[in-house]
Design an enzyme around this catalytic site. Sequence first.
Site, PDB file in Angstrom:
ATOM      1  N   GLU A 173       0.840  -1.221   0.000  1.00 33.96           N
ATOM      2  CA  GLU A 173       0.000   0.000   0.000  1.00 33.96           C
ATOM      3  C   GLU A 173       0.868   1.262   0.000  1.00 33.96           C
ATOM      4  O   GLU A 173       0.827   2.071   0.923  1.00 33.96           O
ATOM      5  CB  GLU A 173      -0.953  -0.013   1.198  1.00 33.96           C
ATOM      6  CG  GLU A 173      -1.943  -1.169   1.138  1.00 33.96           C
ATOM      7  CD  GLU A 173      -2.996  -1.165   2.238  1.00 33.96           C
ATOM      8  OE1 GLU A 173      -2.742  -0.573   3.297  1.00 33.96           O
ATOM      9  OE2 GLU A 173      -4.067  -1.760   2.030  1.00 33.96           O
TER      10      GLU A 173
ATOM     11  N   GLU B 272      -5.188  -8.493  -0.918  1.00 38.56           N
ATOM     12  CA  GLU B 272      -5.846  -8.313   0.388  1.00 38.56           C
ATOM     13  C   GLU B 272      -7.315  -8.031   0.159  1.00 38.56           C
ATOM     14  O   GLU B 272      -7.655  -7.150  -0.637  1.00 38.56           O
ATOM     15  CB  GLU B 272      -5.252  -7.132   1.163  1.00 38.56           C
ATOM     16  CG  GLU B 272      -3.933  -7.400   1.817  1.00 38.56           C
ATOM     17  CD  GLU B 272      -3.479  -6.237   2.708  1.00 38.56           C
ATOM     18  OE1 GLU B 272      -4.333  -5.613   3.365  1.00 38.56           O
ATOM     19  OE2 GLU B 272      -2.274  -5.987   2.727  1.00 38.56           O
TER      20      GLU B 272
HETATM   21  C1  BGP Z   1      -4.163  -3.069   5.127  1.00 42.57           C
HETATM   22  C2  BGP Z   1      -2.796  -3.537   5.537  1.00 42.57           C
HETATM   23  C3  BGP Z   1      -2.768  -4.788   6.332  1.00 42.57           C
HETATM   24  C4  BGP Z   1      -3.976  -5.066   7.172  1.00 42.57           C
HETATM   25  C5  BGP Z   1      -5.288  -4.555   6.637  1.00 42.57           C
HETATM   26  C6  BGP Z   1      -6.422  -4.485   7.640  1.00 42.57           C
HETATM   27  O1  BGP Z   1      -4.157  -1.685   5.002  1.00 42.57           O
HETATM   28  O2  BGP Z   1      -1.968  -3.727   4.411  1.00 42.57           O
HETATM   29  O3  BGP Z   1      -1.542  -4.879   7.001  1.00 42.57           O
HETATM   30  O4  BGP Z   1      -3.789  -4.983   8.505  1.00 42.57           O
HETATM   31  O5  BGP Z   1      -5.175  -3.289   6.059  1.00 42.57           O
HETATM   32  O6  BGP Z   1      -6.282  -3.383   8.487  1.00 42.57           O
HETATM   33  P1  BGP Z   1      -6.434  -3.511  10.055  1.00 42.57           P
HETATM   34  O7  BGP Z   1      -5.467  -4.543  10.501  1.00 42.57           O
HETATM   35  O8  BGP Z   1      -6.150  -2.187  10.588  1.00 42.57           O
HETATM   36  O9  BGP Z   1      -7.838  -3.925  10.277  1.00 42.57           O
END
Ligand code: BGP
Length: 490
Positions: free
Chosen positions: A194, A389
């Site tokens: 990201e 993701e």
């Molecule tokens: C994305 C990231 C991840 C992950 C996900 C969910 O932005 O690349 O690392 O964690 O989001 O976010 P969170 O863990 O804050 O719920």
Amino acid sequence: MTDLLIKGFPKGFLWGGAVAANQVEGGWNVGGKGLSTADMAIHKKDLKREEYEKHYKISNQQIADAIAAKDASDYPKRRGIDFFHRYKQDMALFAEMNFKVLRVSIAWTRIYPNGIEEQPNEEGLRFYDELFDEMHKNGIEPLVTLSHYEMPIYLVNNYGGWSSRKTVDLFEKFSITVLERYQHKVKYWLTFNEIDSLIRHPFTSGGIVTERFPADEIESVIYQALHHQFVASALAVKHCKRISPDAKIGCMLTRLLTYPESCAPEDVLLAYQENQLNYFFSDVQIRGRYPRHMTRRFAEKGINIVMQPGDEEILQQHTVDFLSFSYYMSLVTSVNADKMDKVGGNIAGGVKNPYLKTTDWDWQIDPVGLRIALNDMYDRYQIPLFVVENGMGAVDKIDKDNQINDDYRIEFFRSHLKEMKEAVKDGVELMGYTSWAPIDLISASTSEMNKRYGFIYVDQDNDGNGTLERYRKKSFYWYQEVIETNGEYL
Ligand code: BGP
């Protein structure tokens, strides 16, 4: 022509899941590992979920306190889910779900504890050797992110993180070390997770402590750091092509699909501009240059990116093979946003969409948006895409027989995968899909454990209590069948 009609997911489609070193590994002070930015992330229990920015924000004092803290108790990312010691057991579970691919990241601080050492840390290198071997033993292909939300804290305190050009050189060295070491084990690489997130959380993504810079310069500092990451990403691509000509290397974007709140041309223009800005990050890494609209944006904000001679050529010459992205939600924008109801989300909030439901953490659930996003990205770039993701954070309940009936999660994935399949049938070239996350882990934004994403439950609470035992949720069996049927069973 009709015999060219695409009926579903191609053979060899890469199904699997995605995790990040700092959210699963633990073992923060073993194997010669140095302290990273993720090790500074204190769990701020007194904050509300929706106060994402405050969860992320870090001060000089917090960094000093974290460095002085000798245990993991307030710092959940230091303990993760103990994947460092339990990865073999976890790999067996992923294999049981029929995974073809697992996305992991390499902790820079395992390889170069402070980022500046002459020689890499052999113990750290060996850990990933063994991890990749274990994946292959289970028929799982590694998809490896070079930088996922962590860097040596030494570089933050001594050079200002990614705001410094020096960090580009040190990251290049780290990239060469791991690209060479794992050239026979890794076929799929990603550069920065990201990369766009640097503008939303400069410390987590770029090691930038905002109070160390004059307030009126911080935006320039952030975009300069981003430029350094673009150059570092292009250099990693260059070395990957040289070291492993058959490997594929991609960039990684948070796809933030934005809708206009109304058909008023002003709203449509605003939504267009926000999508254009979201694509700025992939434009640089795929088209090899800054898009022209950024010149105006930078001028209006008084931002002047300092480029070294040769930077433009580096960006131009070393573009990525594919575009990978995360997709969690869609957004809505309006010129009258101030007067409208809002939704949360650590990625981005915005105007509430009355047609969509939200997760327990107020993220808008939009499966159709995934189909739109896929088509739009493919039309724009005409290179393969990879969903790396997608998932939902939820509060799961485990009953006394250790059963977790997470029908809401199955519904989330089913609806998204159906739309993804439609996009494939629309003609989008899609390499694979890795859910976030196949196993419960520490939240990137809030450091909570109770924000659960997995098909596998991990017995650990927000304070680190629990046996760390793993349990298969109902969704585990559902996803297993999805992969077994190559997405026919949805
Ligand atoms: C994305 C990231 C991840 C992950 C996900 C969910 O932005 O690349 O690392 O964690 O989001 O976010 P969170 O863990 O804050 O719920």
